[in-house]
Design a protein around this motif. Structure first.
Motif, PDB file in Angstrom:
ATOM      1  N   SER A  17       0.831  -1.201   0.000  1.00 13.19           N
ATOM      2  CA  SER A  17       0.000   0.000   0.000  1.00 13.19           C
ATOM      3  C   SER A  17       0.861   1.245   0.000  1.00 13.19           C
ATOM      4  N   ARG A  19       0.068   5.801   0.214  1.00 16.28           N
ATOM      5  CA  ARG A  19      -0.887   6.897   0.242  1.00 16.28           C
ATOM      6  C   ARG A  19      -0.233   8.132  -0.357  1.00 16.28           C
ATOM      7  N   SER A  21      -0.423  12.163  -1.373  1.00 16.25           N
ATOM      8  CA  SER A  21      -1.021  13.400  -0.888  1.00 16.25           C
ATOM      9  C   SER A  21      -0.813  14.502  -1.920  1.00 16.25           C
ATOM     10  N   TYR A  79      -6.108  13.135  -1.045  1.00 15.33           N
ATOM     11  CA  TYR A  79      -5.358  11.902  -0.839  1.00 15.33           C
ATOM     12  C   TYR A  79      -5.775  10.834  -1.848  1.00 15.33           C
ATOM     13  N   GLN A  81      -5.455   6.765  -1.359  1.00 10.62           N
ATOM     14  CA  GLN A  81      -5.012   5.569  -0.659  1.00 10.62           C
ATOM     15  C   GLN A  81      -5.021   4.409  -1.644  1.00 10.62           C
ATOM     16  N   ASN A  83      -4.277   0.448  -2.135  1.00 14.97           N
ATOM     17  CA  ASN A  83      -4.072  -0.851  -1.501  1.00 14.97           C
ATOM     18  C   ASN A  83      -3.977  -1.940  -2.569  1.00 14.97           C
TER      19      ASN A  83
END
Length: 115
Positions: A17, A19, A21, A79, A81, A83
């Motif tokens: 994963s 993330r 920004s 953001y 995210q 996964n």
């Protein structure tokens, strides 16, 4: 004028994963839509996920149920995210905002997923 600065990219193994920004500054009150795009080597830039008119969320079929787009208005940050990353997710990721008259892009952040 709107300025965008992305961060959070890197190298990750398949299944991992990350993330991303995107910090937004400038005339943020003029923003209509915002989203994430990506461009892999030799391919066209494609939409990954977007927040339209502040509320409607759209995902590319290839990332549905794996990626989540969100925004924090207090931090003026968007953001992504990501996964269950796959090698085919490898690309430069860009954030984008649309105002009534202009489209603004960040500088991009590299995401590399190893198999």
């Amino acid at each position: 004028q709107v300025q965008l600065v992305e961060s959070g990219g890197g190298l990750v193994q398949a299944g991992g994963s990350l993330r991303l920004s995107c910090v937004v500054s400038g005339n943020i009150f003029s923003i209509n839509d915002m989203g994430w795009y990506r461009q892999a080597p030799g391919k066209q830039r494609e939409l990954v996920a977007a927040i339209l008119s502040g509320t409607k969320i759209k995902y590319a079929d290839s990332v549905k149920d794996r990626f989540t787009i969100s925004r924090d208005n207090a931090k003026k940050t968007m953001y992504l995210q990501m996964n269950s990353l796959k090698p085919e997710d490898t690309a430069v990721y860009y954030c984008n905002v649309l105002t009534g008259s202009s489209s603004y892009w960040g500088q991009g952040t590299q995401v590399t997923v190893s198999s």
